[in-house]
Write an enzyme that holds these catalytic residues in place. Sequence first.
Site, PDB file in Angstrom:
ATOM      1  N   TYR A 133      51.523   9.786-106.643  1.00  0.00           N
ATOM      2  CA  TYR A 133      51.002  11.162-107.433  1.00  0.00           C
ATOM      3  C   TYR A 133      49.488  10.814-107.952  1.00  0.00           C
ATOM      4  O   TYR A 133      48.744  11.573-107.706  1.00  0.00           O
ATOM      5  CB  TYR A 133      51.883  11.425-108.629  1.00  0.00           C
ATOM      6  CG  TYR A 133      51.519  12.583-109.317  1.00  0.00           C
ATOM      7  CD1 TYR A 133      51.293  13.809-108.810  1.00  0.00           C
ATOM      8  CD2 TYR A 133      51.170  12.640-110.589  1.00  0.00           C
ATOM      9  CE1 TYR A 133      50.656  15.026-109.528  1.00  0.00           C
ATOM     10  CE2 TYR A 133      50.658  13.637-111.413  1.00  0.00           C
ATOM     11  CZ  TYR A 133      50.221  14.688-110.715  1.00  0.00           C
ATOM     12  OH  TYR A 133      50.016  15.920-111.573  1.00  0.00           O
ATOM     13  N   ASN A 145      41.565   2.207-119.110  1.00  0.00           N
ATOM     14  CA  ASN A 145      42.629   2.802-118.423  1.00  0.00           C
ATOM     15  C   ASN A 145      43.989   2.177-118.620  1.00  0.00           C
ATOM     16  O   ASN A 145      43.982   1.009-118.192  1.00  0.00           O
ATOM     17  CB  ASN A 145      42.045   3.085-117.018  1.00  0.00           C
ATOM     18  CG  ASN A 145      43.465   3.457-116.254  1.00  0.00           C
ATOM     19  OD1 ASN A 145      43.699   3.369-115.031  1.00  0.00           O
ATOM     20  ND2 ASN A 145      44.421   4.543-116.602  1.00  0.00           N
ATOM     21  N   GLY A 146      44.891   2.861-119.085  1.00  0.00           N
ATOM     22  CA  GLY A 146      46.128   2.272-119.440  1.00  0.00           C
ATOM     23  C   GLY A 146      46.512   2.371-120.906  1.00  0.00           C
ATOM     24  O   GLY A 146      45.924   3.348-121.521  1.00  0.00           O
ATOM     25  N   GLY A 182      41.594  12.373-115.310  1.00  0.00           N
ATOM     26  CA  GLY A 182      41.361  12.905-116.561  1.00  0.00           C
ATOM     27  C   GLY A 182      40.364  13.835-116.663  1.00  0.00           C
ATOM     28  O   GLY A 182      39.427  13.901-116.446  1.00  0.00           O
ATOM     29  N   CYS A 239      43.704   7.868-117.076  1.00  0.00           N
ATOM     30  CA  CYS A 239      42.176   7.711-117.185  1.00  0.00           C
ATOM     31  C   CYS A 239      41.491   7.320-115.942  1.00  0.00           C
ATOM     32  O   CYS A 239      42.143   6.435-115.147  1.00  0.00           O
ATOM     33  CB  CYS A 239      41.820   6.941-118.524  1.00  0.00           C
ATOM     34  SG  CYS A 239      42.581   7.596-119.916  1.00  0.00           S
TER      35      CYS A 239
END
Length: 484
Positions: A256, A115-116, A40, A14
């Site tokens: 990545y 985010n997480g 996302g 995210c």
Amino acid sequence: MTTPFDDDHLREECGIFGISRHADAARHVALGLHALQHRGQEAAGIVSFDGARFQAHRAMGHVAEAFESDKVMADLAGYAAIGHVRYATFGATILRNVQPLFADLSFGGFAIAHNGNLTNAMALRRRLVKTGCIFQSTSDTEVILHLVATSQKNNVVDRLIDALRQIEGAYSLVALTDSMMMGMRDPLGVRPLVMGKLADDTIVFASETCALDIIGADFIRDVEPGEIVIVSDEGITSLKPFDAPKPRFCIFEHIYFARPDSVVEGRSVYDVRKHIGAELARESGIDADVVIPVPDSGVPAAIGFAAETGIPFELGIIRNHYVGRTFIEPTQQIRNLGVKLKHNANRPQIEGKRVVLVDDSIVRGTTSLKIVQMVRDAGAREVHMRIASPPTTHSCFYGVDTPERSQLLAATHDVEGMRRFIQADSLAFISMDGLYRAMGAAGRNPAQPQFCDACFTGDYPISLTDHWGGDEDQSRPHRVKAAG
Ligand code: SF4
């Protein structure tokens, strides 16, 4: 970018963005989210505040579609806004799970974007439900909202700290109230969050620096692990209410997830990926005619590999960036075509050559198999696969969508077995120490690893309460909890 046809890469997680005290806050957030779209693509949302009311717009799909309407943007008018792009790593992708989440609490409105992943969300949720809390979504982030709502502390900051002390997991958060915007990271700083400022000193929070660039904001610094930064009428306040264990930033962000034009934790993602390619070449170089990246994330590592070996670099695989999500029914037959929809061999660069293919990772192995086959079909004499990460042997529970461990090729095959599976002439992965060297370290410190690398090692730095079962069992190892 992930498509329904690409089931063999780790999905992005995210992205979050926030800006306060700016006349055109929501439009800046939409731009920031656009730069974070790679993190996302399932849904996007913005919550804004105009001094009297909070407004929200959330929608499935890409940022450009979600916020293309002038009316939507006009309705989001206000001087502060936070936003979120989502790839579901917890909770189904339905509109009520789309963030930022918002609730009217006893002290006023409270919006939050995350985010997480929380690793004790289920245990906390069971406890909260028993006390009468009614959940509207299946998102783990809503747990934070309820913990803030039910805290007995006097002010919103203390309530938030109270909530963060109870949660475990990886989180970067931006939150908005009627009087302040806050940005914060978990005590280990697993997920990224940076601060920037516009020329007029407007403060911005973003998952990555590429989202600062798009609005012309200057990078100030990373929000530190365990830090809460508050932006209000009183200026900027930094709180560090938790114990300070050694940080364990997600090493996969460098391999990545992050955009190559971002600077993450002080390192250029592009440079790190080139260093990884060079290390990979030193460890497992091979006599070949051409180095070809699997686009896009394999490109910088392939450049580093080619520079180190002196083998020419060519774009031997061309990626179609316009593979839509719904333009065609994803029947099984079409799914089988998946890799061809997304990638095509550039035949003149391949025919009759010994090819080194460089990719970022192998997850299930199905995409690698198809790519090796595609390169052979284009006339390659030999196909040697080089991977810019160690074998992915474990699932991530900290905000990255990975398949079950049993689906990970490296969890069930050794390197030779993987080579046979993808039908390459040779296969090699960068070593763990090589990866750490590319990050500028002497190697991995096994007693105190400098990064989270659990998907390669199984060494999970934060307790996995929900996944181990039981309710917040205090006896588990690796328990990292915010402490006073
Ligand atoms: Fe990143 Fe892997 Fe750790 Fe997940 S398990 S946070 S992907 S390094």
